[in-house]
Write an enzyme that holds these catalytic residues in place. Structure first.
Site, PDB file in Angstrom:
ATOM      1  N   GLY A  65       0.820  -1.203   0.000  1.00 52.73           N
ATOM      2  CA  GLY A  65       0.000   0.000   0.000  1.00 52.73           C
ATOM      3  C   GLY A  65       0.853   1.251   0.000  1.00 52.73           C
ATOM      4  O   GLY A  65       1.957   1.275  -0.546  1.00 52.73           O
ATOM      5  N   GLU A  92      -2.738  12.851  15.254  1.00 54.18           N
ATOM      6  CA  GLU A  92      -3.749  12.633  14.222  1.00 54.18           C
ATOM      7  C   GLU A  92      -5.119  13.120  14.673  1.00 54.18           C
ATOM      8  O   GLU A  92      -5.856  13.767  13.918  1.00 54.18           O
ATOM      9  CB  GLU A  92      -3.831  11.138  13.886  1.00 54.18           C
ATOM     10  CG  GLU A  92      -2.611  10.592  13.168  1.00 54.18           C
ATOM     11  CD  GLU A  92      -2.607   9.078  13.128  1.00 54.18           C
ATOM     12  OE1 GLU A  92      -1.764   8.518  12.406  1.00 54.18           O
ATOM     13  OE2 GLU A  92      -3.432   8.439  13.823  1.00 54.18           O
ATOM     14  N   HIS A 103       4.602   1.547  12.606  1.00 53.08           N
ATOM     15  CA  HIS A 103       3.741   2.167  13.618  1.00 53.08           C
ATOM     16  C   HIS A 103       3.601   1.150  14.734  1.00 53.08           C
ATOM     17  O   HIS A 103       3.470  -0.048  14.488  1.00 53.08           O
ATOM     18  CB  HIS A 103       2.381   2.528  13.024  1.00 53.08           C
ATOM     19  CG  HIS A 103       1.425   3.160  13.986  1.00 53.08           C
ATOM     20  ND1 HIS A 103       1.807   4.112  14.906  1.00 53.08           N
ATOM     21  CD2 HIS A 103       0.086   2.985  14.173  1.00 53.08           C
ATOM     22  CE1 HIS A 103       0.753   4.493  15.606  1.00 53.08           C
ATOM     23  NE2 HIS A 103      -0.298   3.825  15.191  1.00 53.08           N
TER      24      HIS A 103
END
Length: 333
Positions: free
Chosen positions: A27, A196, A109
């Site tokens: 991705g 975020e 992450h």
């Protein structure tokens, strides 16, 4: 004390020369990191689901994608780059059985490690290489001879060389050209989620929507409201990026500087900061992680409803029409 920044000169890139690196998922980050590592001279295997768009893209880029099971079996270093919510299932079904001793497991992450969704075996290295930018930028900057800054972290150091592997790995994606900072899985995960939610995605989006709606409700043209509260945001962010807050205020008019410094605190005040603290607490105590995991297990009812709601926003429709008049905005990569 100033933070230590690592660069290409600080890494032993030879540590990865004899190793095979599996990129699980092609991705946004997967396609960028796989290509950058290959261009840096390393042996890369890509894992993707046959027939998907990402599988076809990997083929187009010269890879021969295999299953996650095969890639993790053949590789010395297994880098998981599929979405957070999909990692646990793929890890336990396809990757874990192939994590024999002396291998390394890598993340970009720390969500699944930090919140206990993935439990690595004790006889492997576990480290993180987390570029601070989206995949397309990671790839584009590398091709331009530059790089995107990156974080590295070590969760498990069985070999005694996990940090050195992480540095070499980060330099392989181009981060050593820009700077690498050492952190922990805990710090990266919690600060990333907080940023975020409160600023980068949630906070900015809601601020833009509120500004646009305020002007519309006051009778101003939607197109003018869009330019003032949405389109010009990139110009301001670029000034932030290049010169900090001071550089931004230096570049705008004195009227904008005075208005911003005196009225901004009326919009984002101590109550806003207190709500930010509450959001941070939910990240730290794991309640947000539990909510997100439960949301996925239930088939994403809340997220799907919010996606539909956002798609139908007036600011989105106005923006779609205006961007058609600005073909130079269309992304080339």
């Amino acid at each position: 004390m100033a933070v230590k920044m690592y660069y290409d000169k600080d890494a032993d890139k030879g540590l990865l020369v004899e190793k095979t690196i599996a990129i699980i998922g092609y991705g946004s980050q997967g396609h960028a990191q796989a290509q950058n590592l290959r261009n840096s001279g390393y042996n890369i295997i890509v894992a993707e689901v046959k027939g998907t768009d990402n599988y076809n893209l990997a083929k187009k880029h010269g890879f021969e994608p295999v299953s996650a099971e095969e890639a993790s079996r053949k590789a010395d270093i297994v880098h998981i780059l599929i979405p957070d919510e999909a990692q646990k299932k793929v890890y336990y079904s396809d990757i874990l059985p192939n994590l024999t001793g002396n291998k390394a497991l890598v993340f970009s992450h720390g969500f699944n490690i930090h919140f206990g969704q993935i439990q690595p075996p004790p006889d492997i290295d576990v480290y993180m290489v987390a570029p601070k930018g989206p995949g397309h930028l990671v790839r584009r900057m590398y091709e331009n001879g530059a790089g995107v800054p990156s974080l590295i972290a070590v969760y498990q150091d069985t070999s005694g060389k996990a940090k050195e592997l992480a540095l070499a790995h980060a330099c392989g994606i181009g981060a050593g050209r820009a700077g690498i900072i050492e952190t922990t899985f805990k710090e990266e995960t919690e600060t990333d989620l907080f940023g975020e939610q409160t600023v980068l995605c949630g906070g900015v989006t809601e601020l833009v929507k509120a500004g646009f709606e305020t002007l519309i409700e006051a009778g101003y043209q939607p197109e003018i409201a869009y330019f003032e509260c949405f389109h010009e945001l990139k110009l301001i962010v670029d000034l932030f990026y290049e010169g900090g807050i001071g550089g931004m205020y230096y570049s705008v008019s004195d009227t904008a500087e005075y208005g911003g410094m005196t009225r901004g605190p009326l919009v984002v005040d101590d109550k806003t900061k207190q709500r930010m603290r509450e959001i941070l607490k939910a990240v730290q105590d794991g309640s947000f992680a539990k909510e997100w995991i439960a949301e996925n297990q239930a088939g994403r009812p809340v997220m799907n409803a919010l996606r539909r709601e956002h798609k139908e926003l007036q600011i989105e429709e106005v923006g779609r029409q205006l961007r058609k008049m600005m073909p130079w905005l269309q992304r080339k990569d």
